[in-house]
Each structure stands twice: as structure tokens, then as C-alpha cells.
Design a protein around this motif. Structure first.
Motif, PDB file in Angstrom:
ATOM      1  N   SER A  41       0.861  -1.183   0.000  1.00  0.00           N
ATOM      2  CA  SER A  41       0.000   0.000   0.000  1.00  0.00           C
ATOM      3  C   SER A  41       0.899   1.236   0.000  1.00  0.00           C
ATOM      4  O   SER A  41       2.098   1.137   0.246  1.00  0.00           O
ATOM      5  CB  SER A  41      -0.905  -0.005   1.232  1.00  0.00           C
ATOM      6  OG  SER A  41      -0.139   0.035   2.405  1.00  0.00           O
ATOM      7  N   PRO A  42       0.328   2.403  -0.278  1.00  0.00           N
ATOM      8  CA  PRO A  42       1.156   3.619  -0.284  1.00  0.00           C
ATOM      9  C   PRO A  42       1.833   3.830   1.070  1.00  0.00           C
ATOM     10  O   PRO A  42       1.215   3.663   2.112  1.00  0.00           O
ATOM     11  CB  PRO A  42       0.166   4.736  -0.566  1.00  0.00           C
ATOM     12  CG  PRO A  42      -1.013   4.088  -1.166  1.00  0.00           C
ATOM     13  CD  PRO A  42      -1.047   2.703  -0.633  1.00  0.00           C
ATOM     14  N   LEU A  43       3.091   4.173   1.041  1.00  0.00           N
ATOM     15  CA  LEU A  43       3.857   4.419   2.256  1.00  0.00           C
ATOM     16  C   LEU A  43       4.109   5.919   2.364  1.00  0.00           C
ATOM     17  O   LEU A  43       4.811   6.496   1.544  1.00  0.00           O
ATOM     18  CB  LEU A  43       5.183   3.669   2.222  1.00  0.00           C
ATOM     19  CG  LEU A  43       5.986   3.773   3.499  1.00  0.00           C
ATOM     20  CD1 LEU A  43       5.323   2.922   4.576  1.00  0.00           C
ATOM     21  CD2 LEU A  43       7.392   3.344   3.281  1.00  0.00           C
ATOM     22  N   TYR A  44       3.485   6.555   3.351  1.00  0.00           N
ATOM     23  CA  TYR A  44       3.589   7.998   3.540  1.00  0.00           C
ATOM     24  C   TYR A  44       4.696   8.326   4.526  1.00  0.00           C
ATOM     25  O   TYR A  44       4.932   7.579   5.470  1.00  0.00           O
ATOM     26  CB  TYR A  44       2.258   8.562   4.037  1.00  0.00           C
ATOM     27  CG  TYR A  44       1.161   8.409   3.021  1.00  0.00           C
ATOM     28  CD1 TYR A  44       1.023   9.328   1.987  1.00  0.00           C
ATOM     29  CD2 TYR A  44       0.283   7.339   3.071  1.00  0.00           C
ATOM     30  CE1 TYR A  44       0.034   9.185   1.036  1.00  0.00           C
ATOM     31  CE2 TYR A  44      -0.716   7.197   2.127  1.00  0.00           C
ATOM     32  CZ  TYR A  44      -0.833   8.116   1.119  1.00  0.00           C
ATOM     33  OH  TYR A  44      -1.813   7.980   0.181  1.00  0.00           O
ATOM     34  N   THR A  45       5.373   9.442   4.282  1.00  0.00           N
ATOM     35  CA  THR A  45       6.478   9.858   5.130  1.00  0.00           C
ATOM     36  C   THR A  45       6.605  11.379   5.100  1.00  0.00           C
ATOM     37  O   THR A  45       6.037  12.034   4.230  1.00  0.00           O
ATOM     38  CB  THR A  45       7.795   9.196   4.674  1.00  0.00           C
ATOM     39  OG1 THR A  45       8.840   9.594   5.546  1.00  0.00           O
ATOM     40  CG2 THR A  45       8.157   9.575   3.254  1.00  0.00           C
ATOM     41  N   LEU A  46       7.345  11.922   6.021  1.00  0.00           N
ATOM     42  CA  LEU A  46       7.638  13.355   6.026  1.00  0.00           C
ATOM     43  C   LEU A  46       9.038  13.636   5.486  1.00  0.00           C
ATOM     44  O   LEU A  46       9.384  14.788   5.239  1.00  0.00           O
ATOM     45  CB  LEU A  46       7.515  13.917   7.448  1.00  0.00           C
ATOM     46  CG  LEU A  46       6.111  13.887   8.037  1.00  0.00           C
ATOM     47  CD1 LEU A  46       6.146  14.343   9.492  1.00  0.00           C
ATOM     48  CD2 LEU A  46       5.166  14.751   7.244  1.00  0.00           C
ATOM     49  N   SER A  47       9.833  12.607   5.304  1.00  0.00           N
ATOM     50  CA  SER A  47      11.204  12.803   4.829  1.00  0.00           C
ATOM     51  C   SER A  47      11.251  12.809   3.300  1.00  0.00           C
ATOM     52  O   SER A  47      10.251  12.557   2.625  1.00  0.00           O
ATOM     53  CB  SER A  47      12.110  11.701   5.379  1.00  0.00           C
ATOM     54  OG  SER A  47      11.737  10.456   4.854  1.00  0.00           O
ATOM     55  N   ASP A  48      12.433  13.064   2.757  1.00  0.00           N
ATOM     56  CA  ASP A  48      12.609  13.107   1.308  1.00  0.00           C
ATOM     57  C   ASP A  48      12.811  11.731   0.699  1.00  0.00           C
ATOM     58  O   ASP A  48      12.779  11.588  -0.514  1.00  0.00           O
ATOM     59  CB  ASP A  48      13.801  13.987   0.953  1.00  0.00           C
ATOM     60  CG  ASP A  48      13.536  15.451   1.256  1.00  0.00           C
ATOM     61  OD1 ASP A  48      12.357  15.846   1.270  1.00  0.00           O
ATOM     62  OD2 ASP A  48      14.518  16.188   1.477  1.00  0.00           O
ATOM     63  N   GLN A  49      13.057  10.717   1.540  1.00  0.00           N
ATOM     64  CA  GLN A  49      13.255   9.356   1.065  1.00  0.00           C
ATOM     65  C   GLN A  49      12.353   8.404   1.827  1.00  0.00           C
ATOM     66  O   GLN A  49      11.999   8.641   2.974  1.00  0.00           O
ATOM     67  CB  GLN A  49      14.704   8.919   1.275  1.00  0.00           C
ATOM     68  CG  GLN A  49      15.684   9.599   0.378  1.00  0.00           C
ATOM     69  CD  GLN A  49      17.075   9.015   0.568  1.00  0.00           C
ATOM     70  OE1 GLN A  49      17.336   8.327   1.542  1.00  0.00           O
ATOM     71  NE2 GLN A  49      17.963   9.294  -0.372  1.00  0.00           N
ATOM     72  N   CYS A  50      12.018   7.300   1.179  1.00  0.00           N
ATOM     73  CA  CYS A  50      11.223   6.260   1.817  1.00  0.00           C
ATOM     74  C   CYS A  50      12.066   5.610   2.919  1.00  0.00           C
ATOM     75  O   CYS A  50      13.221   5.244   2.682  1.00  0.00           O
ATOM     76  CB  CYS A  50      10.823   5.210   0.792  1.00  0.00           C
ATOM     77  SG  CYS A  50       9.966   3.796   1.497  1.00  0.00           S
ATOM     78  N   PRO A  51      11.531   5.475   4.134  1.00  0.00           N
ATOM     79  CA  PRO A  51      12.321   4.900   5.218  1.00  0.00           C
ATOM     80  C   PRO A  51      12.596   3.409   5.054  1.00  0.00           C
ATOM     81  O   PRO A  51      13.512   2.879   5.679  1.00  0.00           O
ATOM     82  CB  PRO A  51      11.469   5.158   6.462  1.00  0.00           C
ATOM     83  CG  PRO A  51      10.106   5.391   5.972  1.00  0.00           C
ATOM     84  CD  PRO A  51      10.223   5.909   4.587  1.00  0.00           C
ATOM     85  N   ILE A  52      11.865   2.713   4.195  1.00  0.00           N
ATOM     86  CA  ILE A  52      12.055   1.271   4.037  1.00  0.00           C
ATOM     87  C   ILE A  52      12.936   0.943   2.837  1.00  0.00           C
ATOM     88  O   ILE A  52      13.894   0.182   2.944  1.00  0.00           O
ATOM     89  CB  ILE A  52      10.686   0.569   3.920  1.00  0.00           C
ATOM     90  CG1 ILE A  52       9.924   0.758   5.224  1.00  0.00           C
ATOM     91  CG2 ILE A  52      10.851  -0.903   3.595  1.00  0.00           C
ATOM     92  CD1 ILE A  52       8.526   0.248   5.216  1.00  0.00           C
TER      93      ILE A  52
END
Length: 61
Positions: free
Chosen positions: A17-28
Motif C-alpha cells: 500500500s502507499p507508504l507515507y512519510t515526512l522525509s525526502d526518502q522512503c524509510p524502508i
């Protein structure tokens, strides 16, 4: 105004599913994160004529 919530750019291939974050890169998967805001809203209603035609048909029945 820039949205602070971002979504993983490759979530369709790397996540369920879509992975939302506040950073500029995906944490996973460390892919770049892109702006998650929807497309801009336009005042022109391209399908308004058809929508109103259906409403008129329903009200005449």
C-alpha cells in the motif's frame, strides 16, 4: 504551498500500500519520496452537461 506529506515514488512495486512519510526518502526502500497532494481542481466541469442530463431524466420519470 508545498505539502509536507510525501509518498514513496515506487510504492506500487515495493510495498503493498502507499507508504507515507515526512522525509525526502522512503524509510524502508530508500526511494525518493514525492508530493502526495492530489491533482489541482479545475472549475471547468467537463462532464457537467452529461451529469445534468442524467439528473433531468431521473426527475422526469
Amino acid at each position: 504551498m508545498k505539502s509536507k506529506i510525501r509518498v514513496c515514488s515506487s510504492w506500487k512495486s515495493n510495498h503493498d500500500s502507499p507508504l507515507y512519510t515526512l522525509s525526502d526518502q522512503c524509510p524502508i526502500c530508500n526511494s525518493p519520496a514525492i508530493n502526495s497532494s492530489p491533482a489541482p481542481f479545475g472549475l471547468e466541469d467537463h462532464y457537467g452537461e452529461y451529469r445534468r442530463r442524467i439528473l433531468r431524466r431521473k426527475s422526469n420519470q
